[in-house]
Write an enzyme that holds these catalytic residues in place. Structure first.
Site, short mmCIF file in Angstrom:
data_model
loop_
_atom_site.label_atom_id
_atom_site.label_comp_id
_atom_site.label_asym_id
_atom_site.label_seq_id
_atom_site.Cartn_x
_atom_site.Cartn_y
_atom_site.Cartn_z
N ASP A 475 2.46 4.48 2.28
CA ASP A 475 1.93 3.48 1.37
C ASP A 475 2.84 3.45 0.14
OD1 ASP A 475 0.55 1.95 -0.46
OD2 ASP A 475 -1.41 2.85 -0.03
N HIS A 476 3.58 2.36 0.00
CA HIS A 476 4.60 2.30 -1.06
C HIS A 476 3.98 2.27 -2.46
CE1 HIS A 476 8.62 2.10 -2.36
NE2 HIS A 476 9.12 1.36 -1.39
#
Length: 503
Positions: A475-476
């Site tokens: 999850d950036h």
């Protein structure tokens, strides 16, 4: 109405919104103690037995088997004998509960399950196989006989019947929620193999022809069963005994009377005769998976990192442990769980959960590893808590226990909710490489492919080595590329030097 209390659908976990009543374990008029098992409830994730939160007398069943009720909804009413039916009606009206449909002409919902309709061209009828006669006019084909070597998802009545008839339930296809096997499924499987099931009509006729004249006042029976038997002139000696604690229950009296009507349970598959397909309703688990993963894919900006690991040393260590330690059988998956746990402790910024509502990141000291386990109706992710602190033998034993109970639908909510990192392994199915969707609120998930022989450069020379491809989805919002790469580098170091996990 202070003397009236309700048995309500419990909330087993934060994501639970509703539950389906599958079976009552007590009857109307029965007294029960606190923590006594009173009914079975299925959720989108598990099937579990509900224990009474208090002691009392069950005066009325509001929900019937097969009925889905929201969390906090009324399953049954508990009150002393001094409380009138009118007071119970008033209490239900105050709770906004509609009067339940009459069920005096019903039998347990587990008998309603019907096999899926098949649209393929009709195959030739299988040749009858040798069968074994069993008590009660059953003739069970040899193909179905034997003990099951694994925990199976089946109703209590189906498990009891299978034990009586020596039927291997792993050979019986289930048509219930998440593939649960019912008595009707057993009957269908016996008929499909050319066997014979007990005729209810014949049993009824036999009972009518020679009813018992013995005094049945001492026969153990539930109050409802005894009242119905007296009303219909049925001797309790002529009834089967399937109730709890060896008592004749209402369903037994109904069967003796020959009542075959059943309540409508879950929606059955429907078929459009004009098209060569079947329409199947989505079960609760499938709906929950769809909603969570759609939200994850939409809200979490995924990026993926890929790497290849050399498994030669890991496989050698596994073989040595399994050969030298009695009673221990370590799998490659167990070793990877342990390696991920230690890598997460080494790179703690990947061992996180993201709270979108509060815009906070929770970083954990210990690695709680969620492992995806496939079920007939979807998947579930049981968790090995503090995997970084456990030995390989402890990880292996706990993983086996969790997977077995996950497939049987008996996990507790705390055993599959939470987790700080997920693993999805499709290597045993021959998948070389794939990408997985993050399990919110976690920050990353590792997708593991199959180990296979490949020609690679090893110490400057071409060599055939066992290689495995993995894909890390991050999850950036909380994990950047360099951080994810650092985790993969540490994981690769542990996998290719597995003795580091032992110190």
């Amino acid at each position: 109405m202070s003397d009236i209390r309700a048995i309500e659908v419990p909330k087993w976990g934060l994501s639970m919104e509703e539950g389906t009543l599958t079976d009552w374990l007590i009857e109307e008029g029965d007294s029960f103690a606190a923590q006594q098992e009173v009914c079975e409830i299925e959720t989108s994730k598990i099937s579990n037995v509900m224990q009474a939160p208090f002691a009392g007398v069950l005066r009325r069943k509001v929900a019937q088997p097969g009925q889905t009720i929201p969390v906090g909804g009324v399953l049954g009413i508990v009150a002393d004998a001094s409380v009138s039916d009118a007071e119970i009606d008033a209490y239900l009206a105050q709770r906004g509960v509609a009067e339940p449909a009459p069920v005096s002409e019903s039998v347990p919902a587990e008998t309603t399950a019907q096999p899926l309709v098949k649209l393929a061209a009709s195959a030739p009828a299988p040749a009858p196989q040798p069968s074994v006669k069993t008590p009660g006019a059953w003739q069970v084909p040899q193909a179905l006989l034997g003990a099951s070597d694994e925990a199976l998802f089946a109703t209590p009545h189906a498990l009891k019947l299978a034990a009586q008839l020596n039927i291997n339930l792993s050979r019986v296809p289930g048509s219930g929620r998440e593939g649960r096997i019912s008595v009707a499924d057993i009957e269908a499987a016996v008929r499909a193999e050319g066997g014979q099931v007990a005729s209810r009509a014949a049993a009824q006729k036999a009972n009518q022809a020679a009813p018992s004249r013995l005094d049945d006042s001492q026969v153990l029976a539930t109050p409802v069963a005894r009242r119905l038997a007296q009303q219909w002139g049925i001797n309790l000696h002529d009834c089967r005994v399937t109730g709890t604690r060896g008592r004749v229950c209402k369903a037994d009296v109904l069967q003796a009377r020959g009542v075959d009507a059943v309540p409508q349970a879950q929606a059955a598959p429907t078929v459009d005769s004009r098209e060569a397909f079947e329409t199947l309703p989505m079960n609760g688990m499938r709906k929950a998976i769809a909603a969570r993963l759609q939200a994850s894919k939409r809200d979490a900006p995924h990026f993926r990192l890929h790497a290849d690991f050399d498994l030669e040393r890991l496989l050698a260590l596994r073989a040595e442990i399994n050969a030298s330690v009695p009673g221990v059988k370590i799998s490659v998956n167990d070793l990877l769980i342990k390696a991920c746990a230690q890598a997460l402790v080494k790179v703690p910024d990947v061992n996180v959960q993201y709270d979108d509502e509060r815009q906070e990141v929770r970083r954990y000291r210990d690695a709680d590893i969620s492992i995806a386990v496939a079920l007939p109706g979807g998947l579930i992710t049981p968790i090995i808590r503090q995997a970084n602190r456990k030995s390989l033998a402890e990880v292996s034993g706990e993983m086996l226990s969790l997977a077995t109970r996950a497939k049987a639908g008996t996990l507790k909510p705390e055993e599959f909710q939470g987790g700080t990192f997920s693993i999805s392994n499709l290597g045993m199915l021959g998948v070389r490489q794939f990408d997985a969707i993050i399990n919110p609120p976690q920050g990353a998930i590792l997708a593991i492919g199959a180990g296979e022989k490949r020609v690679v450069a090893h110490e400057g020379q071409p060599a055939v080595r066992t290689q495995m491809s993995v894909s890390l989805s991050c999850d950036h919002r909380v994990i950047d590329g360099a951080l994810g790469a650092t985790f993969l580098k540490e994981l690769k170091r542990l996998v290719e030097n597995p003795t580091l996990m032992l110190v």
